[in-house]
Motif scaffolding. Structure first.
Motif, PDB file in Angstrom:
ATOM      1  N   ASP A  21     -41.170  -4.515 -32.250  1.00  0.00           N
ATOM      2  CA  ASP A  21     -40.364  -3.364 -32.660  1.00  0.00           C
ATOM      3  C   ASP A  21     -40.816  -2.793 -33.999  1.00  0.00           C
ATOM      4  OD1 ASP A  21     -39.550  -5.272 -34.392  1.00  0.00           O
ATOM      5  OD2 ASP A  21     -37.398  -5.103 -33.959  1.00  0.00           O
ATOM      6  N   GLY A  22     -41.887  -3.363 -34.550  1.00  0.00           N
ATOM      7  CA  GLY A  22     -42.439  -2.824 -35.790  1.00  0.00           C
ATOM      8  C   GLY A  22     -41.790  -3.338 -37.046  1.00  0.00           C
ATOM      9  N   THR A  23     -40.777  -4.206 -36.949  1.00  0.00           N
ATOM     10  CA  THR A  23     -40.110  -4.747 -38.140  1.00  0.00           C
ATOM     11  C   THR A  23     -40.790  -6.034 -38.571  1.00  0.00           C
ATOM     12  OG1 THR A  23     -38.545  -5.948 -36.750  1.00  0.00           O
ATOM     13  CG2 THR A  23     -37.906  -3.746 -37.508  1.00  0.00           C
ATOM     14  N   ASP A  24     -40.498  -6.490 -39.787  1.00  0.00           N
ATOM     15  CA  ASP A  24     -41.050  -7.731 -40.291  1.00  0.00           C
ATOM     16  C   ASP A  24     -40.430  -8.913 -39.566  1.00  0.00           C
ATOM     17  OD1 ASP A  24     -42.569  -6.353 -42.109  1.00  0.00           O
ATOM     18  OD2 ASP A  24     -41.025  -6.438 -43.677  1.00  0.00           O
ATOM     19  N   ALA A  25     -41.163  -9.994 -39.555  1.00  0.00           N
ATOM     20  CA  ALA A  25     -40.692 -11.190 -38.857  1.00  0.00           C
ATOM     21  C   ALA A  25     -39.423 -11.755 -39.472  1.00  0.00           C
ATOM     22  CB  ALA A  25     -41.800 -12.251 -38.854  1.00  0.00           C
ATOM     23  N   ASP A  26     -39.241 -11.527 -40.793  1.00  0.00           N
ATOM     24  CA  ASP A  26     -38.066 -12.084 -41.460  1.00  0.00           C
ATOM     25  C   ASP A  26     -36.869 -11.150 -41.426  1.00  0.00           C
ATOM     26  OD1 ASP A  26     -39.485 -14.362 -42.134  1.00  0.00           O
ATOM     27  OD2 ASP A  26     -40.259 -13.469 -43.999  1.00  0.00           O
ATOM     28  N   ASP A  27     -37.043  -9.984 -40.829  1.00  0.00           N
ATOM     29  CA  ASP A  27     -35.955  -9.015 -40.752  1.00  0.00           C
ATOM     30  C   ASP A  27     -34.872  -9.529 -39.798  1.00  0.00           C
ATOM     31  OD1 ASP A  27     -34.261  -6.864 -40.365  1.00  0.00           O
ATOM     32  OD2 ASP A  27     -35.876  -5.385 -40.477  1.00  0.00           O
ATOM     33  N   PRO A  28     -33.621  -9.694 -40.274  1.00  0.00           N
ATOM     34  CA  PRO A  28     -32.559 -10.208 -39.397  1.00  0.00           C
ATOM     35  C   PRO A  28     -32.222  -9.281 -38.241  1.00  0.00           C
ATOM     36  CG  PRO A  28     -31.650  -9.460 -41.492  1.00  0.00           C
ATOM     37  CD  PRO A  28     -33.138  -9.442 -41.662  1.00  0.00           C
TER      38      PRO A  28
ATOM     39  N   GLU B 235     -43.391 -11.690 -33.035  1.00  0.00           N
ATOM     40  CA  GLU B 235     -42.922 -12.543 -34.135  1.00  0.00           C
ATOM     41  C   GLU B 235     -43.188 -14.012 -33.841  1.00  0.00           C
ATOM     42  OE1 GLU B 235     -38.847 -11.801 -34.925  1.00  0.00           O
ATOM     43  OE2 GLU B 235     -39.141  -9.634 -34.961  1.00  0.00           O
ATOM     44  N   ARG B 236     -42.861 -14.424 -32.640  1.00  0.00           N
ATOM     45  CA  ARG B 236     -43.063 -15.832 -32.271  1.00  0.00           C
ATOM     46  C   ARG B 236     -44.552 -16.192 -32.284  1.00  0.00           C
ATOM     47  NH1 ARG B 236     -38.445 -18.839 -29.861  1.00  0.00           N
ATOM     48  NH2 ARG B 236     -36.696 -17.417 -30.058  1.00  0.00           N
ATOM     49  N   LEU B 237     -45.387 -15.271 -31.818  1.00  0.00           N
ATOM     50  CA  LEU B 237     -46.828 -15.535 -31.800  1.00  0.00           C
ATOM     51  C   LEU B 237     -47.390 -15.597 -33.222  1.00  0.00           C
ATOM     52  CD1 LEU B 237     -47.981 -13.308 -28.810  1.00  0.00           C
ATOM     53  CD2 LEU B 237     -47.693 -15.783 -28.845  1.00  0.00           C
ATOM     54  N   VAL B 238     -46.861 -14.760 -34.121  1.00  0.00           N
ATOM     55  CA  VAL B 238     -47.291 -14.814 -35.521  1.00  0.00           C
ATOM     56  C   VAL B 238     -46.920 -16.165 -36.134  1.00  0.00           C
ATOM     57  CG1 VAL B 238     -46.904 -13.856 -37.830  1.00  0.00           C
ATOM     58  CG2 VAL B 238     -47.281 -12.329 -35.889  1.00  0.00           C
ATOM     59  N   ARG B 239     -45.738 -16.658 -35.816  1.00  0.00           N
ATOM     60  CA  ARG B 239     -45.322 -17.983 -36.326  1.00  0.00           C
ATOM     61  C   ARG B 239     -46.262 -19.075 -35.826  1.00  0.00           C
ATOM     62  NH1 ARG B 239     -38.980 -17.341 -34.784  1.00  0.00           N
ATOM     63  NH2 ARG B 239     -38.530 -15.530 -36.112  1.00  0.00           N
TER      64      ARG B 239
ATOM     65  N   ARG C 189     -52.203  -8.891 -32.415  1.00  0.00           N
ATOM     66  CA  ARG C 189     -52.235  -7.437 -32.286  1.00  0.00           C
ATOM     67  C   ARG C 189     -51.447  -7.013 -31.041  1.00  0.00           C
ATOM     68  NH1 ARG C 189     -56.442  -6.073 -35.800  1.00  0.00           N
ATOM     69  NH2 ARG C 189     -57.836  -7.827 -36.253  1.00  0.00           N
ATOM     70  N   SER C 190     -50.611  -6.010 -31.239  1.00  0.00           N
ATOM     71  CA  SER C 190     -49.823  -5.474 -30.130  1.00  0.00           C
ATOM     72  C   SER C 190     -50.096  -3.979 -30.004  1.00  0.00           C
ATOM     73  CB  SER C 190     -48.336  -5.717 -30.369  1.00  0.00           C
ATOM     74  OG  SER C 190     -47.871  -4.868 -31.411  1.00  0.00           O
ATOM     75  N   TYR C 191     -49.303  -3.329 -29.195  1.00  0.00           N
ATOM     76  CA  TYR C 191     -49.494  -1.889 -28.977  1.00  0.00           C
ATOM     77  C   TYR C 191     -49.245  -1.069 -30.238  1.00  0.00           C
ATOM     78  CZ  TYR C 191     -44.397  -1.363 -28.845  1.00  0.00           C
ATOM     79  OH  TYR C 191     -43.072  -1.342 -29.174  1.00  0.00           O
ATOM     80  N   ARG C 192     -48.638  -1.669 -31.269  1.00  0.00           N
ATOM     81  CA  ARG C 192     -48.397  -0.964 -32.530  1.00  0.00           C
ATOM     82  C   ARG C 192     -49.562  -1.107 -33.514  1.00  0.00           C
ATOM     83  NH1 ARG C 192     -43.214   0.888 -33.350  1.00  0.00           N
ATOM     84  NH2 ARG C 192     -41.620   0.103 -31.906  1.00  0.00           N
ATOM     85  N   ASP C 193     -50.589  -1.882 -33.153  1.00  0.00           N
ATOM     86  CA  ASP C 193     -51.721  -2.079 -34.051  1.00  0.00           C
ATOM     87  C   ASP C 193     -52.426  -0.747 -34.299  1.00  0.00           C
ATOM     88  OD1 ASP C 193     -53.601  -4.317 -35.251  1.00  0.00           O
ATOM     89  OD2 ASP C 193     -54.906  -2.843 -34.283  1.00  0.00           O
TER      90      ASP C 193
END
Length: 831
Positions: free
Chosen positions: A98-105, A113-117, A138-142
């Motif tokens: 969704d383009g937000t940071d992984a730590d964004d609640p 996010e899970r793959l980045v972790r 990398r996703s469709y937002r890259d």
């Protein structure tokens, strides 16, 4: 009999307890000190290529020029609607990223996010690098490749994780397992899945993991089936439990000692071991080792049937066949040992490991086997023993033609050969010739595609097939082109040495030929977003500056050695990177890239390519060279041993020709068999099959020929040149046939695993050994010798090796007991 082996037999028999406990102690000590096998295995396929291979050179330059992005393989997660007629919704895409940071609640982009972790936990990227905007997921937002990760039909999207190791590196396996666990097994993650979607895992790293897993599973299955088949076949042939256990125990001890010692040597970096080496070692050592043991036991039985006491019979057997066993093993060791001269590391290392094991199993046969026979004594032939001083008739070869159907078969064949040698010889050739022609015709029709080697149920195969439904086939294995020029600054847009205009011209030229070159996309410093969108497409001057800065950071080298003098282009092909035609396609692509560069730039530039296809192409070139080199060395080495042993160059040349003919017929038969079995899915024989088949079949074929020819020499002195051939066939027929059946059974166990390449090799080796055992050795060779020694070749026969002995049977005195003979005659009879 040769004095050396007679005296060695005396020494072994007199000191048998020392040999017995010495071998046991050696195995125990080596096993205790041997490291874990997996810890000393060198993984990868392309890591065994020579250092000067173009793809290896390209990999080193890439790692130097782009140290932060030295990716070598990928993991891809495919997300699509279970109903493939539906397109992905906005909610589906937000779930992916969704383009937000992984730590964004408030973040809902669960997948990326899970793959980045996972990437962070696995050391692929740090928190600091993530904060600076770096990414290995990398996703469709890259910003660079994002638009190509959504399928053109809108029904699937792909998330790609870049790894920094080659796709067959075992270190990738834990990361692949974590991704699979997330996608397939994590119930908490599944709660966030939008209704109606499904996910799959693919990518080159997943292919490599599946290859390594299949190789490991195949090795275990092969070892288990090999031991089971040997026990079964020995039991059926001999029907004497102790006798069947002697060769089995001997070879099991030799194999265990070999593998343990190799692991110790690998730990000290004196040898290199590859994944699956134990399959080759186990199969060849069981096949060859059991043969050597059985030839010793056969002669032991033959001597004991004459009423000779147990230990003296064993000494005599060692004296008669010790040299033949050593010469036979020497032929196999020489043949397989020639693989040491291969350029490709796996062939080279296999030559070392197998040769080392064959030496150990030979020594075990000549020392540990006699020790076991001394330990068992006359009970070795139970339940067919009748006296304390002699061993009664068993189910091993003897001079009495009561050996069952195998003995009757070879007696019958011998009788026919005397009456119609020419007809039998020509009929055998005619039977094998069509398959040999097929073997020659399709000799280079080989498969280098790793996916075709895996079971269709493998994770990577399923995932790759899904990718092919929605994306260009090369999406998970892109082609990276490196252009290096000390005279060009690829970060400059203006000036005489400006490189961006050069790359712009090159990219535009390739885009114009995109359909012809089967390319789905081209990205470079001048076209960072791919397609026809160059830097000027960014719009305002400020946007152009920002995009240019990002493009230079991604596509142009910044390291101290190559600052701004290396640039890369990323190409996505419409062709499967593992397909056979991908290598030809890559060559066309390289030529077009070089031709499209301005002449003054081309003269000062290097163009290098890396990726799965480039590595596979180098693998093909290296193994093709190895095939020619090793074939010539094996033929020369084996021929030399035959001439030294038999001293009949003409006959030795014919023996070489027969096994070459057998090899080609086996290759053709195997090709036709799998082509019929696989149908349209058949992609050719695995690239490893011709090399291993040639080396092993030539060596093993001459192995049996040595036993036959040395016995022929012995029998010709007693019965004359023609009858001697027939008597030798009768005397050796059963034992060689038994050994051939056991050898073929051990080779067939290679087919127990799931790797198609191993199955093809096991099938080919089993068929080749049976062909040699039941056609070449007992028909083609004796029929030719009967024709030769009966004068059918006229004056030419003298040059071909016709015997100078009288054609009628000759009478020789009864053999003298070597124990009572001061100096045994240096006879050429070894069996």
């Amino acid at each position: 009999m040769p004095l050396m082996f007679y005296r060695f037999g005396q020494f072994v028999v007199r000191t048998w307890p020392l040999w017995f406990f010495g071998w046991i102690l050696a195995v125990v000590v080596a096993t205790v000190y041997a490291p874990d096998r997996d810890s000393v295995i060198k993984t990868g396929e392309f890591a065994f290529l020579p250092e000067d291979s173009p793809s290896r050179v390209a990999e080193r330059l890439y790692a130097q020029a782009f140290p932060q992005e030295s990716k070598a393989s990928t993991i891809g997660v495919i997300v699509r609607r279970a109903d493939t007629s539906q397109q992905l919704t906005e909610a589906d895409l937000d779930f992916v990223d969704d383009g937000t940071d992984a730590d964004d609640p408030d973040a809902v982009g669960e997948l990326r996010e899970r793959l980045v972790r996972i990437a962070e936990e696995s050391g692929l990227i740090t928190k600091e690098e993530i904060a600076e905007g770096e990414s290995v997921v990398r996703s469709y937002r890259d910003r660079t490749i994002g638009k190509f990760l959504n399928s053109a039909d809108g029904r699937a999207t792909l998330v790609v994780m870049d790894l920094n190791r080659e796709f067959l590196d075992a270190a990738n396996s834990p990361i692949v397992r974590k991704v699979e666990s997330l996608v397939f097994d994590d119930p908490d993650f599944r709660k966030h899945w939008p209704d109606g979607i499904e996910m799959f895992v693919s990518g080159t790293a997943v292919v490599g993991r599946d290859m390594l897993k299949a190789a490991k599973d195949s090795a275990k299955a092969t070892e288990t089936l090999t031991i089971g088949l040997v026990i079964l076949l020995l039991g059926l042939i001999y029907r004497a439990p102790a006798l069947a256990m002697v060769p089995l125990i001997t070879v099991a001890v030799a194999v265990k000692l070999t593998v343990s010692l190799l692991c110790i040597l690998a730990e000290h970096q004196w040898v290199v071991l590859f994944s699956g080496f134990e399959s080759y070692v186990t199969v060849l050592l069981y096949g060859a080792g059991v043969d050597y043991c059985l030839f010793l036991i056969a002669r032991y039985k033959e001597e004991s049937d004459q009423g000779i006491p147990v230990r003296q019979a064993l000494i005599d057997a060692q004296g008669y066949v010790g040299a033949a066993i050593a010469a036979s093993a020497g032929t196999v060791i020489c043949g397989i040992g020639m693989m040491i001269f291969a350029e490709f590391g796996k062939f080279h290392d296999a030559g070392i490991a197998i040769t080392f094991g064959l030496v150990i199993v030979l020594v075990a046969c000549l020392t540990f086997t006699p020790a076991l026979l001394c330990l068992f004594g006359r009970s070795v032939f139970w339940p067919k023993m009748i006296a304390a001083s002699t061993i009664a008739k068993s189910y091993v070869e003897s001079d009495v033609p009561e050996g069952g159907w195998l003995q009757n078969l070879w007696d019958h064949v011998g009788a026919i050969l005397v009456r119609r040698p020419m007809q039998i010889w020509l009929a055998s050739i005619a039977m094998m010739l069509p398959f040999a022609v097929v073997g020659v015709w399709f000799y280079t029709d080989l498969s280098y595609g790793l996916l075709t080697d895996l079971p269709t149920s493998s994770t990577s195969v399923i995932g790759t097939n899904i990718v092919r439904e929605h994306f260009p086939a090369g999406t998970t294995g892109p082609i990276t082109v490196l252009i290096k020029s000390p005279k060009i600054d690829f970060a400059e847009a203006h000036g005489d040495d400006a490189g961006i205009p050069v790359i712009h011209e090159l990219t535009t030229s390739l885009n114009d030929l995109r359909e012809k070159l089967d390319l789905a996309d081209i990205r470079s410093v001048s076209h960072p977003l791919g397609g026809d969108e160059d830097l000027e497409s960014a719009g305002s001057a400020a946007a152009i500056r920002i995009m240019t800065k990002r493009a230079i950071a991604h596509y142009v080298s910044e390291d101290e050695v190559n600052t701004h003098h290396v640039t890369r282009m990323e190409l996505t092909s419409n062709i499967d990177p593992f397909a056979r035609n991908s290598m030809e396609h890559l060559g066309i692509l390289e030529n077009e890239i070089r031709a499209s560069l301005p002449e003054e730039v081309r003269a000062s530039s290097e163009v290098l390519v890396l990726g799965p296809t480039a590595s596979i192409r180098d693998l093909k070139h290296v193994t093709d060279r190895d095939q020619i080199r090793i074939d010539l060395l094996v033929i020369f080495g084996v021929f030399t041993i035959l001439v030294v042993l038999l001293r009949q160059p003409g006959v030795c040349l014919y023996l070489i020709v027969t096994v070459l003919f057998s090899y080609l017929a086996t290759l053709g038969f195997t090709y036709l068999s799998f082509r019929l079995w696989d149908g349209d899915a058949f992609a050719g024989l695995d690239w490893k099959v011709p090399m291993f088949l040639f080396t092993i079949l030539i060596a093993v074929g001459e192995d049996y020929n040595i036993f036959l020819m040395t016995r022929i020499d012995e029998e010709q002195k007693r019965f004359g040149p023609v009858k001697g051939v027939i008597h030798a066939l009768s005397r050796t027929g059963r034992i060689i046939s038994s050994c051939g059946i056991i050898m073929a059974g051990t080779f067939a166990s290679l087919a127990a695993g799931s790797l198609k390449g191993m199955s093809q090799l096991g099938y080919a080796l089993a068929f080749g050994v049976l062909l040699d055992t039941f056609v070449v050795r007992p028909v083609l060779v004796p029929a030719y010798l009967v024709l030769l020694h009966s004068g059918r070749f006229g004056r030419v026969g003298r040059w071909l090796g016709a015997s100078s002995l009288p054609t009628s049977a000759s009478i020789t005195p009864a053999p003298v007991d070597p124990a009572k003979q001061e100096s045994p005659e240096p006879a050429n009879s070894l069996s």
